[in-house]
Motif scaffolding. Structure first.
Motif, short mmCIF file in Angstrom:
data_model
loop_
_atom_site.label_atom_id
_atom_site.label_comp_id
_atom_site.label_asym_id
_atom_site.label_seq_id
_atom_site.Cartn_x
_atom_site.Cartn_y
_atom_site.Cartn_z
N THR A 36 60.79 0.44 61.55
CA THR A 36 61.42 1.15 62.65
C THR A 36 62.99 1.68 62.16
OG1 THR A 36 60.85 -0.56 64.28
CG2 THR A 36 62.91 0.52 64.86
N ARG A 37 63.52 1.31 61.33
CA ARG A 37 64.75 1.57 60.57
C ARG A 37 64.40 2.91 59.85
NH1 ARG A 37 65.39 -4.03 59.43
NH2 ARG A 37 66.67 -5.05 60.97
N ASP A 38 63.27 2.73 59.33
CA ASP A 38 62.92 4.06 58.54
C ASP A 38 62.84 5.24 59.25
OD1 ASP A 38 63.05 2.54 56.13
OD2 ASP A 38 60.74 2.28 55.94
N ILE A 39 62.20 5.10 60.32
CA ILE A 39 61.87 6.26 61.22
C ILE A 39 63.32 6.85 61.91
CG2 ILE A 39 59.32 5.87 61.64
CD1 ILE A 39 60.00 4.89 64.30
N LEU A 40 63.97 5.88 62.25
CA LEU A 40 65.24 6.00 62.84
C LEU A 40 66.02 7.07 61.81
CD1 LEU A 40 66.31 2.87 64.30
CD2 LEU A 40 65.98 5.15 65.86
N LYS A 41 66.12 6.50 60.56
CA LYS A 41 66.68 7.39 59.63
C LYS A 41 66.12 8.83 59.39
CE LYS A 41 68.25 6.99 54.84
NZ LYS A 41 68.05 5.99 53.48
N LYS A 42 64.44 8.75 59.24
CA LYS A 42 63.91 9.87 58.84
C LYS A 42 64.28 11.07 60.12
CE LYS A 42 59.23 11.82 58.97
NZ LYS A 42 57.84 11.37 59.10
N PHE A 43 64.55 10.39 61.19
CA PHE A 43 64.72 11.68 62.41
C PHE A 43 66.14 11.82 62.98
CE2 PHE A 43 60.30 10.65 63.00
CZ PHE A 43 59.69 11.80 62.90
N ASN A 44 67.05 11.26 61.88
CA ASN A 44 68.46 11.39 62.06
C ASN A 44 68.93 10.68 63.35
OD1 ASN A 44 68.69 12.78 59.69
ND2 ASN A 44 68.09 14.52 60.80
N MET A 45 68.70 9.45 63.81
CA MET A 45 68.82 8.85 64.98
C MET A 45 69.24 7.43 64.69
SD MET A 45 67.94 10.80 67.44
CE MET A 45 68.01 9.72 68.86
N GLY A 46 69.90 7.23 63.27
CA GLY A 46 70.27 5.99 62.95
C GLY A 46 71.75 5.68 63.65
N ASP A 47 72.40 6.83 63.74
CA ASP A 47 73.74 6.55 64.29
C ASP A 47 74.01 7.04 65.85
OD1 ASP A 47 74.79 5.91 61.90
OD2 ASP A 47 75.16 7.87 61.26
N SER A 48 72.67 6.80 66.37
CA SER A 48 72.83 7.52 67.92
C SER A 48 73.25 6.16 69.05
CB SER A 48 71.40 7.94 68.31
OG SER A 48 70.43 6.55 67.78
N GLU A 68 63.62 25.41 77.47
CA GLU A 68 63.65 25.94 75.92
C GLU A 68 62.84 25.25 75.05
OE1 GLU A 68 67.17 26.31 72.28
OE2 GLU A 68 67.51 25.71 73.87
N ALA A 69 61.95 26.09 74.16
CA ALA A 69 60.93 25.33 73.38
C ALA A 69 61.73 24.90 72.19
CB ALA A 69 59.97 26.55 73.11
N VAL A 70 60.97 23.81 71.60
CA VAL A 70 61.59 23.05 70.27
C VAL A 70 60.82 23.18 69.28
CG1 VAL A 70 63.03 21.56 71.80
CG2 VAL A 70 60.66 20.59 71.09
N ASP A 71 60.93 22.72 67.95
CA ASP A 71 60.15 22.49 66.89
C ASP A 71 58.73 21.67 67.11
OD1 ASP A 71 58.69 22.58 64.47
OD2 ASP A 71 60.81 22.23 63.47
N GLN A 72 57.75 22.25 67.30
CA GLN A 72 56.40 21.71 67.50
C GLN A 72 55.91 20.72 66.49
OE1 GLN A 72 52.53 23.35 67.28
NE2 GLN A 72 52.40 23.30 69.69
N LYS A 73 56.41 21.01 65.08
CA LYS A 73 55.99 20.20 64.04
C LYS A 73 56.90 18.96 64.02
CE LYS A 73 55.74 19.86 58.98
NZ LYS A 73 56.11 20.92 57.67
N GLU A 74 58.27 18.84 64.50
CA GLU A 74 59.15 17.81 64.50
C GLU A 74 58.91 16.85 65.49
OE1 GLU A 74 63.74 16.93 64.64
OE2 GLU A 74 62.97 18.36 65.87
N PHE A 75 58.49 17.70 66.76
CA PHE A 75 58.25 16.58 67.96
C PHE A 75 56.90 15.84 67.61
CE2 PHE A 75 56.07 16.05 72.12
CZ PHE A 75 57.35 15.83 73.02
N GLN A 103 52.65 17.58 73.59
CA GLN A 103 52.73 18.07 72.07
C GLN A 103 52.37 19.52 72.06
OE1 GLN A 103 51.68 14.92 69.23
NE2 GLN A 103 50.47 14.17 71.12
N ALA A 104 51.36 20.04 72.91
CA ALA A 104 51.04 21.32 72.65
C ALA A 104 52.23 22.47 72.74
CB ALA A 104 49.91 21.64 73.58
N SER A 105 53.18 21.90 73.79
CA SER A 105 54.33 23.08 74.16
C SER A 105 55.30 22.47 74.20
CB SER A 105 53.82 24.06 75.13
OG SER A 105 54.74 24.95 75.24
N PRO A 106 56.03 21.54 73.52
CA PRO A 106 57.31 20.52 73.71
C PRO A 106 58.37 21.54 73.97
CG PRO A 106 56.79 20.73 71.33
CD PRO A 106 55.73 21.37 72.01
#
Length: 314
Positions: A36-48, A68-75, A103-106
């Motif tokens: 859980t801590r790793d994915i929070l850090k990975k997606f820059n949510m550790g300080d949220s 507004e469309a967002v980055d599909q790969k990141e989503f 996921q097809a069109s975030p």
């Protein structure tokens, strides 16, 4: 196990495919705090900013084609990371599965909903599943549905979970394959799905020499129970796909016993819809046993194994 399978002793299990396991005299605690801590850090949510629930009760996601469309790969990366976390966090199952539909069109609204889940994980990184060592292997199942809950195609969401006494061992939250014309039909389809899982678990456990009679399946719809017990197909069931009618067959055979549970005690609500904080924490903690190591021991000492079962029969 060693009498049935060839095994080697490698010490007490502590880590397995990202799962952290702590075994004690009172029970076993399985969690993914490090992950859980790793994915929070990975997606820059550790300080949220932390949130107390994974999804607001006012959330109503749809395709949002004008958004507004967002980055599909990141989503997709965020969804994939969260889906693996649901192995020990059934409390986020519904929210993750709902967001995964887009996921097809975030869009921005979808990413905001996913970020809300991460902010909830920031608030509860240490939660995991608690398995009491004194639990028996008695099977119970619960099923419920959110009729026509999808805003796009009006399909219902089925929620099911299965227990070995008080230990949660299987759960699901998924959109039904077809549109249900009534609440009864949607509840009946969800119960059939739960029945299928219970029969599979029964067959698996029977390999270890354990035998079961009627397995309780708790449903909060008296109409769905009546349909399952009625040997005559009537107008309420003519639209239900024939593959779901095996539920009635197994009720007649005595494999499954459908039992009515009042809606206030229907814990599968956590897998079908967003809930208010009080209801959510009650289902998450006392009933699903999604706890921290400290609170799991405290719950057991305060309530005892007998009282942990009492709410089933309320």
């Amino acid at each position: 196990m060693s009498r049935e399978f060839e095994m080697s002793l490698m010490g007490e299990l502590q880590f397995f495919l990202g799962l952290q396991i702590k075994q004690g005299l009172e029970g076993t605690f399985v969690h993914q705090a490090n992950y859980t801590r790793d994915i929070l850090k990975k997606f820059n949510m550790g300080d949220s900013k932390p949130m107390t629930t994974p999804m607001s009760t006012n959330t109503a996601l749809d395709a949002d084609e004008d958004g507004e469309a967002v980055d599909q790969k990141e989503f997709r990366g965020m969804i994939g990371s969260l889906l693996y976390l649901t192995a020990t966090r059934p409390d986020i199952q519904f929210a993750v599965c709902l967001c995964a539909r887009y996921q097809a069109s975030p869009r921005t609204t979808h990413r905001q909903a996913v970020k809300r889940i991460f902010r909830y994980l920031k608030f509860t990184p240490e939660l995991g599943l608690w398995y009491y060592s004194g639990s028996s292997l008695s099977l119970r199942g619960f099923s419920d549905t959110d009729h026509a809950g999808c805003r796009i195609d009006r399909k219902s969401t089925s929620g099911t979970c299965q227990f070995l006494e008080t230990s949660l061992v299987s759960w699901s939250s998924r959109k039904q394959a077809s549109v249900a014309l009534s609440t009864t039909e949607a509840e009946y389809v969800a119960a059939a799905s739960c029945c299928s899982q219970l029969l599979w678990m029964k067959a698996t456990i029977s390999d270890f020499g354990l035998k079961y009679g009627r397995i309780p399946l708790l449903v909060d719809s008296t109409s769905a129970i009546s349909v399952a017990k009625n040997p005559v197909l009537h107008s309420r069931t003519k639209h239900i796909d024939v593959r779901f009618h095996f539920l009635r067959d197994h009720c007649e055979k005595g494999d499954i016993e459908l039992i009515h549970v009042v809606s206030a005690n229907q814990l599968v609500d956590i897998f079908t819809k967003p809930l208010e904080f009080d209801a959510f924490t009650l289902l998450r903690g006392y009933r699903l046993k999604v706890l921290t190591m400290h609170s799991s021991r405290g719950t057991l000492r305060a309530n005892g194994p007998a009282s942990l079962l009492s709410w089933y029969d309320e």
